[in-house]
Design a protein around this motif. Structure first.
Motif, PDB file in Angstrom:
ATOM      1  N   THR A 198      13.453  14.262  -7.126  1.00  0.00           N
ATOM      2  CA  THR A 198      12.750  14.285  -5.841  1.00  0.00           C
ATOM      3  C   THR A 198      11.298  13.842  -5.940  1.00  0.00           C
ATOM      4  OG1 THR A 198      12.176  16.611  -6.094  1.00  0.00           O
ATOM      5  CG2 THR A 198      14.221  16.119  -4.915  1.00  0.00           C
ATOM      6  N   PHE A 199      10.873  13.307  -7.073  1.00  0.00           N
ATOM      7  CA  PHE A 199       9.519  12.775  -7.195  1.00  0.00           C
ATOM      8  C   PHE A 199       9.566  11.292  -6.861  1.00  0.00           C
ATOM      9  CE2 PHE A 199       8.625  16.126 -10.677  1.00  0.00           C
ATOM     10  CZ  PHE A 199       8.431  17.093  -9.721  1.00  0.00           C
ATOM     11  N   ASP A 200       9.201  10.966  -5.641  1.00  0.00           N
ATOM     12  CA  ASP A 200       9.342   9.600  -5.145  1.00  0.00           C
ATOM     13  C   ASP A 200       7.988   9.008  -4.801  1.00  0.00           C
ATOM     14  OD1 ASP A 200      12.253   9.926  -4.981  1.00  0.00           O
ATOM     15  OD2 ASP A 200      11.785  11.276  -3.335  1.00  0.00           O
ATOM     16  N   PHE A 201       7.882   7.697  -4.938  1.00  0.00           N
ATOM     17  CA  PHE A 201       6.679   6.958  -4.578  1.00  0.00           C
ATOM     18  C   PHE A 201       7.081   5.881  -3.572  1.00  0.00           C
ATOM     19  CE2 PHE A 201       5.868   8.618  -8.801  1.00  0.00           C
ATOM     20  CZ  PHE A 201       4.564   9.087  -8.721  1.00  0.00           C
ATOM     21  N   GLY A 202       6.523   5.934  -2.362  1.00  0.00           N
ATOM     22  CA  GLY A 202       6.859   4.957  -1.332  1.00  0.00           C
ATOM     23  C   GLY A 202       5.732   3.968  -1.104  1.00  0.00           C
ATOM     24  N   PHE A 203       6.102   2.731  -0.824  1.00  0.00           N
ATOM     25  CA  PHE A 203       5.133   1.665  -0.576  1.00  0.00           C
ATOM     26  C   PHE A 203       5.587   0.838   0.614  1.00  0.00           C
ATOM     27  CE2 PHE A 203       4.838   2.790  -4.990  1.00  0.00           C
ATOM     28  CZ  PHE A 203       3.474   2.865  -5.189  1.00  0.00           C
ATOM     29  N   VAL A 204       4.625   0.262   1.317  1.00  0.00           N
ATOM     30  CA  VAL A 204       4.916  -0.541   2.497  1.00  0.00           C
ATOM     31  C   VAL A 204       3.946  -1.725   2.528  1.00  0.00           C
ATOM     32  CG1 VAL A 204       3.370   0.800   3.978  1.00  0.00           C
ATOM     33  CG2 VAL A 204       5.288  -0.415   4.994  1.00  0.00           C
ATOM     34  N   GLU A 205       4.404  -2.825   3.113  1.00  0.00           N
ATOM     35  CA  GLU A 205       3.497  -3.959   3.297  1.00  0.00           C
ATOM     36  C   GLU A 205       2.566  -3.650   4.462  1.00  0.00           C
ATOM     37  OE1 GLU A 205       4.983  -8.155   2.456  1.00  0.00           O
ATOM     38  OE2 GLU A 205       6.779  -7.137   3.188  1.00  0.00           O
ATOM     39  N   PRO A 206       1.253  -3.872   4.285  1.00  0.00           N
ATOM     40  CA  PRO A 206       0.334  -3.612   5.397  1.00  0.00           C
ATOM     41  C   PRO A 206       0.608  -4.572   6.552  1.00  0.00           C
ATOM     42  CG  PRO A 206      -0.844  -4.518   3.507  1.00  0.00           C
ATOM     43  CD  PRO A 206       0.590  -4.349   3.110  1.00  0.00           C
ATOM     44  N   VAL A 246       0.862  -1.182   0.000  1.00  0.00           N
ATOM     45  CA  VAL A 246       0.000   0.000   0.000  1.00  0.00           C
ATOM     46  C   VAL A 246       0.898   1.231   0.000  1.00  0.00           C
ATOM     47  CG1 VAL A 246      -1.943  -1.132   1.163  1.00  0.00           C
ATOM     48  CG2 VAL A 246      -0.183   0.012   2.524  1.00  0.00           C
ATOM     49  N   PRO A 247       0.397   2.361  -0.528  1.00  0.00           N
ATOM     50  CA  PRO A 247       1.216   3.580  -0.540  1.00  0.00           C
ATOM     51  C   PRO A 247       1.482   4.097   0.876  1.00  0.00           C
ATOM     52  CG  PRO A 247      -0.633   3.763  -2.058  1.00  0.00           C
ATOM     53  CD  PRO A 247      -0.867   2.538  -1.240  1.00  0.00           C
ATOM     54  N   THR A 248       2.673   4.660   1.070  1.00  0.00           N
ATOM     55  CA  THR A 248       2.993   5.306   2.335  1.00  0.00           C
ATOM     56  C   THR A 248       2.376   6.697   2.373  1.00  0.00           C
ATOM     57  OG1 THR A 248       5.024   6.270   1.459  1.00  0.00           O
ATOM     58  CG2 THR A 248       5.202   4.114   2.500  1.00  0.00           C
ATOM     59  N   LEU A 249       2.515   7.379   3.469  1.00  0.00           N
ATOM     60  CA  LEU A 249       2.035   8.752   3.606  1.00  0.00           C
ATOM     61  C   LEU A 249       2.847   9.679   2.714  1.00  0.00           C
ATOM     62  CD1 LEU A 249       1.643   8.999   7.477  1.00  0.00           C
ATOM     63  CD2 LEU A 249      -0.162   8.668   5.785  1.00  0.00           C
ATOM     64  N   ALA A 250       2.180  10.608   2.069  1.00  0.00           N
ATOM     65  CA  ALA A 250       2.866  11.580   1.218  1.00  0.00           C
ATOM     66  C   ALA A 250       3.397  12.730   2.063  1.00  0.00           C
ATOM     67  CB  ALA A 250       1.911  12.106   0.158  1.00  0.00           C
ATOM     68  N   ALA A 251       4.530  13.283   1.634  1.00  0.00           N
ATOM     69  CA  ALA A 251       5.139  14.464   2.249  1.00  0.00           C
ATOM     70  C   ALA A 251       5.385  14.291   3.748  1.00  0.00           C
ATOM     71  CB  ALA A 251       4.297  15.703   1.973  1.00  0.00           C
ATOM     72  N   ALA A 252       5.752  13.091   4.163  1.00  0.00           N
ATOM     73  CA  ALA A 252       6.062  12.844   5.567  1.00  0.00           C
ATOM     74  C   ALA A 252       7.518  13.228   5.823  1.00  0.00           C
ATOM     75  CB  ALA A 252       5.838  11.374   5.903  1.00  0.00           C
ATOM     76  N   GLY A 253       7.753  14.036   6.808  1.00  0.00           N
ATOM     77  CA  GLY A 253       9.114  14.459   7.120  1.00  0.00           C
ATOM     78  C   GLY A 253       9.475  15.757   6.417  1.00  0.00           C
ATOM     79  N   SER A 254      10.705  16.173   6.605  1.00  0.00           N
ATOM     80  CA  SER A 254      11.140  17.464   6.072  1.00  0.00           C
ATOM     81  C   SER A 254      12.080  17.343   4.880  1.00  0.00           C
ATOM     82  CB  SER A 254      11.826  18.264   7.181  1.00  0.00           C
ATOM     83  OG  SER A 254      12.951  17.548   7.673  1.00  0.00           O
ATOM     84  N   ASP A 255      12.430  16.138   4.468  1.00  0.00           N
ATOM     85  CA  ASP A 255      13.353  15.946   3.347  1.00  0.00           C
ATOM     86  C   ASP A 255      12.568  15.557   2.099  1.00  0.00           C
ATOM     87  OD1 ASP A 255      15.305  15.260   1.526  1.00  0.00           O
ATOM     88  OD2 ASP A 255      16.386  13.921   2.885  1.00  0.00           O
ATOM     89  N   ASP A 256      12.353  16.519   1.195  1.00  0.00           N
ATOM     90  CA  ASP A 256      11.570  16.256  -0.015  1.00  0.00           C
ATOM     91  C   ASP A 256      12.214  15.193  -0.899  1.00  0.00           C
ATOM     92  OD1 ASP A 256       9.296  16.781  -1.684  1.00  0.00           O
ATOM     93  OD2 ASP A 256      10.676  17.787  -3.067  1.00  0.00           O
ATOM     94  N   GLY A 257      13.509  15.009  -0.800  1.00  0.00           N
ATOM     95  CA  GLY A 257      14.181  13.999  -1.595  1.00  0.00           C
ATOM     96  C   GLY A 257      14.027  12.593  -1.050  1.00  0.00           C
ATOM     97  N   ALA A 258      13.537  12.468   0.193  1.00  0.00           N
ATOM     98  CA  ALA A 258      13.428  11.148   0.811  1.00  0.00           C
ATOM     99  C   ALA A 258      11.993  10.730   1.102  1.00  0.00           C
ATOM    100  CB  ALA A 258      14.227  11.124   2.114  1.00  0.00           C
ATOM    101  N   ASP A 259      11.038  11.644   0.981  1.00  0.00           N
ATOM    102  CA  ASP A 259       9.655  11.289   1.299  1.00  0.00           C
ATOM    103  C   ASP A 259       8.909  10.831   0.056  1.00  0.00           C
ATOM    104  OD1 ASP A 259       9.211  13.585  -0.135  1.00  0.00           O
ATOM    105  OD2 ASP A 259       7.991  14.552   1.369  1.00  0.00           O
ATOM    106  N   SER A 260       7.716  10.284   0.269  1.00  0.00           N
ATOM    107  CA  SER A 260       6.862   9.874  -0.840  1.00  0.00           C
ATOM    108  C   SER A 260       6.055  11.082  -1.298  1.00  0.00           C
ATOM    109  CB  SER A 260       5.918   8.754  -0.402  1.00  0.00           C
ATOM    110  OG  SER A 260       5.107   8.347  -1.482  1.00  0.00           O
ATOM    111  N   ASP A 261       6.017  11.316  -2.601  1.00  0.00           N
ATOM    112  CA  ASP A 261       5.303  12.467  -3.152  1.00  0.00           C
ATOM    113  C   ASP A 261       3.993  12.094  -3.807  1.00  0.00           C
ATOM    114  OD1 ASP A 261       7.337  14.463  -2.607  1.00  0.00           O
ATOM    115  OD2 ASP A 261       8.538  13.379  -4.067  1.00  0.00           O
TER     116      ASP A 261
END
Length: 114
Positions: free
Chosen positions: A76-84, A34-49
């Motif tokens: 810096t356009f990243d997509f993060g995913f995690v196992e539920p 499932v997708p992770t939270l978008a814009a989590a944290g302060s590092d735009d290069g490391a968060d999911s967008d």
């Protein structure tokens, strides 16, 4: 595990939508994620967008972007995913009060948790 995505042939200044379809037929590798939270944290290069979109006929992760000038590259356009995650196994009645699930501890069905 990281996987790099690069899109070429874009027109400078034109708006695009980056899309990662989440259906098993298109992206079987993401079927259990499932997708992770978008814009989590302060590092735009490391968060999911990405923004999760649940639109028929497919679920997808999307990010609107405008192409820069010729020769530029944005990484810096990243997509993060995690196992539920899930918890549980059995809700049981501890008949002997010892705190242990044993042969005399019957299971209880139909109980909801949140």
């Amino acid at each position: 595990e990281f996987n790099s995505l690069t899109t070429t042939g874009l027109v400078p200044g034109k708006a695009y939508t980056l899309t990662v379809p989440l259906d098993a037929a298109t992206n079987a590798a993401l079927a259990d994620f499932v997708p992770t939270l978008a814009a989590a944290g302060s590092d735009d290069g490391a968060d999911s967008d990405g923004t999760f979109v649940r639109a028929a006929p497919v679920r997808a992760e999307r990010r609107d972007a405008t192409a820069g000038a010729f020769g530029t590259f944005t990484d810096t356009f990243d997509f993060g995913f995690v196992e539920p995650l899930a918890i549980g196994d059995l809700l049981f009645i501890d008949l002997d009060g010892d705190g242990v699930q044993n042969d005399n501890s019957g299971g209880v069905s139909g109980v909801r948790s949140s």
